[in-house]
Scaffold this motif. Sequence first.
Motif, PDB file in Angstrom:
ATOM      1  N   LEU A   1      12.970  13.103  10.282  1.00  0.00           N
ATOM      2  CA  LEU A   1      13.384  13.851   8.884  1.00  0.00           C
ATOM      3  C   LEU A   1      14.541  13.650   8.097  1.00  0.00           C
ATOM      4  CD1 LEU A   1      15.006  16.514   9.976  1.00  0.00           C
ATOM      5  CD2 LEU A   1      15.529  15.785  11.646  1.00  0.00           C
ATOM      6  N   GLY A   2      15.191  12.216   8.615  1.00  0.00           N
ATOM      7  CA  GLY A   2      16.100  11.805   7.674  1.00  0.00           C
ATOM      8  C   GLY A   2      15.595  11.030   6.789  1.00  0.00           C
ATOM      9  N   VAL A   3      14.701  10.125   5.854  1.00  0.00           N
ATOM     10  CA  VAL A   3      13.847  10.262   5.110  1.00  0.00           C
ATOM     11  C   VAL A   3      13.671  11.323   4.440  1.00  0.00           C
ATOM     12  CG1 VAL A   3      12.042   9.460   4.064  1.00  0.00           C
ATOM     13  CG2 VAL A   3      13.153   8.375   6.034  1.00  0.00           C
ATOM     14  N   ALA A   4      13.079  12.708   5.495  1.00  0.00           N
ATOM     15  CA  ALA A   4      13.098  13.735   4.072  1.00  0.00           C
ATOM     16  C   ALA A   4      13.829  14.740   3.680  1.00  0.00           C
ATOM     17  CB  ALA A   4      12.283  14.742   4.717  1.00  0.00           C
ATOM     18  N   LEU A   5      15.057  14.771   4.698  1.00  0.00           N
ATOM     19  CA  LEU A   5      16.655  15.142   4.427  1.00  0.00           C
ATOM     20  C   LEU A   5      16.855  14.057   3.229  1.00  0.00           C
ATOM     21  CD1 LEU A   5      18.311  16.212   7.780  1.00  0.00           C
ATOM     22  CD2 LEU A   5      17.073  17.560   6.216  1.00  0.00           C
ATOM     23  N   MET A   6      17.476  12.628   3.268  1.00  0.00           N
ATOM     24  CA  MET A   6      17.625  11.913   2.336  1.00  0.00           C
ATOM     25  C   MET A   6      16.891  12.263   1.046  1.00  0.00           C
ATOM     26  SD  MET A   6      18.026   8.043   2.094  1.00  0.00           S
ATOM     27  CE  MET A   6      19.325   7.539   3.692  1.00  0.00           C
ATOM     28  N   LEU A   7      15.906  12.503   0.986  1.00  0.00           N
ATOM     29  CA  LEU A   7      15.582  12.996  -0.630  1.00  0.00           C
ATOM     30  C   LEU A   7      15.190  14.594  -1.061  1.00  0.00           C
ATOM     31  CD1 LEU A   7      11.402  11.543   0.662  1.00  0.00           C
ATOM     32  CD2 LEU A   7      13.205  10.851  -1.066  1.00  0.00           C
TER      33      LEU A   7
ATOM     34  N   SER B   1      18.351  15.469  -0.231  1.00  0.00           N
ATOM     35  CA  SER B   1      19.813  15.262  -1.107  1.00  0.00           C
ATOM     36  C   SER B   1      20.222  14.689  -1.841  1.00  0.00           C
ATOM     37  CB  SER B   1      20.594  14.325   0.179  1.00  0.00           C
ATOM     38  OG  SER B   1      20.091  14.493   1.856  1.00  0.00           O
ATOM     39  N   ALA B   2      18.400  14.046  -2.343  1.00  0.00           N
ATOM     40  CA  ALA B   2      19.054  13.053  -3.379  1.00  0.00           C
ATOM     41  C   ALA B   2      18.783  13.717  -4.905  1.00  0.00           C
ATOM     42  CB  ALA B   2      17.631  12.267  -3.445  1.00  0.00           C
TER      43      ALA B   2
ATOM     44  N   ALA C   1      24.515  10.700   6.543  1.00  0.00           N
ATOM     45  CA  ALA C   1      24.036  11.253   7.810  1.00  0.00           C
ATOM     46  C   ALA C   1      23.219  11.069   7.921  1.00  0.00           C
ATOM     47  CB  ALA C   1      24.249  12.152   7.570  1.00  0.00           C
ATOM     48  N   THR C   2      21.807  11.512   7.296  1.00  0.00           N
ATOM     49  CA  THR C   2      20.964  10.942   6.695  1.00  0.00           C
ATOM     50  C   THR C   2      20.270   9.457   6.886  1.00  0.00           C
ATOM     51  OG1 THR C   2      20.529  10.402   4.447  1.00  0.00           O
ATOM     52  CG2 THR C   2      20.314  12.751   5.107  1.00  0.00           C
ATOM     53  N   GLY C   3      21.107   8.515   6.637  1.00  0.00           N
ATOM     54  CA  GLY C   3      21.089   6.787   7.080  1.00  0.00           C
ATOM     55  C   GLY C   3      21.221   6.712   8.277  1.00  0.00           C
TER      56      GLY C   3
ATOM     57  N   PRO D   1      22.751  19.707   0.282  1.00  0.00           N
ATOM     58  CA  PRO D   1      23.503  19.878   1.680  1.00  0.00           C
ATOM     59  C   PRO D   1      24.883  19.385   1.248  1.00  0.00           C
ATOM     60  CG  PRO D   1      22.929  17.586  -0.077  1.00  0.00           C
ATOM     61  CD  PRO D   1      22.394  19.237  -0.562  1.00  0.00           C
ATOM     62  N   HIS D   2      25.485  19.106   0.501  1.00  0.00           N
ATOM     63  CA  HIS D   2      27.500  19.538   0.224  1.00  0.00           C
ATOM     64  C   HIS D   2      27.667  20.776   1.558  1.00  0.00           C
ATOM     65  CE1 HIS D   2      25.879  16.380  -2.891  1.00  0.00           C
ATOM     66  NE2 HIS D   2      26.888  15.448  -2.364  1.00  0.00           N
ATOM     67  N   ARG D   3      27.311  22.001   1.420  1.00  0.00           N
ATOM     68  CA  ARG D   3      27.500  22.831   2.025  1.00  0.00           C
ATOM     69  C   ARG D   3      27.798  22.471   3.774  1.00  0.00           C
ATOM     70  NH1 ARG D   3      23.003  26.760   1.802  1.00  0.00           N
ATOM     71  NH2 ARG D   3      25.053  28.567   2.500  1.00  0.00           N
TER      72      ARG D   3
END
Length: 203
Positions: free
Chosen positions: A84-90, A92-93, A133-135, A123-125
């Motif tokens: 989930l963290g990896v998916a959300l980081m991608l 967010s990018a 956060a995703t890290g 994601p800034h919303r």
Amino acid sequence: MDWAAHGLYALAWASFGLGHSVLANASVKRRLHTLGHSYRLAYNAVATVHIALVFAAGHLLLGEAPPFPLPVWARAALFDITGLGVALMLWSARYYDMARLAGTRQLREPDAPEDEDLRLDGPHRYVRHPFYATGLLIVWGLAQDPLGLATALWASVYLVVGAAAEEHRLLRLHGRAYAEYRQRIPGFIPAPLIGRRPLSPQK
């Protein structure tokens, strides 16, 4: 527990945080003015090599320790958290100028501003620091052995301290706009999870 190994790994992380802070210092940037528009690229290259050495030290010091005896469901849940963290980081990018962050845009467009405008979309919303956060999700999902747990702990310290330093920079850069944003949106935990409303979608 091998306290000496854990202490050395903590020192390796401290060296990374200190090095990152020193290179980001405005006075150091002025002293290294000969790098010109290559500074951000060089900064990222040094940081990449440094964190690779930190991870290598961790593997030498703690890499042979066996995994924790977790039940299968717990191990699967932790891997899901990392995924989930990896998916959300991608995701967010997509809402960052990655070429600017990497330092390549400064080489192609020397007159482009060094910093982006204040981002309040995507994601800034929900959180002020999507990458941090995703890290945190990624490293804690991988905390399945002594090395993973130590990495999660010291990476968390680095990310929290780094976020605090970033807050000061963003306040200087964006002033009241960022101060108001900081009052409304949490740093790491998505706003709806703590009873706050996310920002309205930007048109």
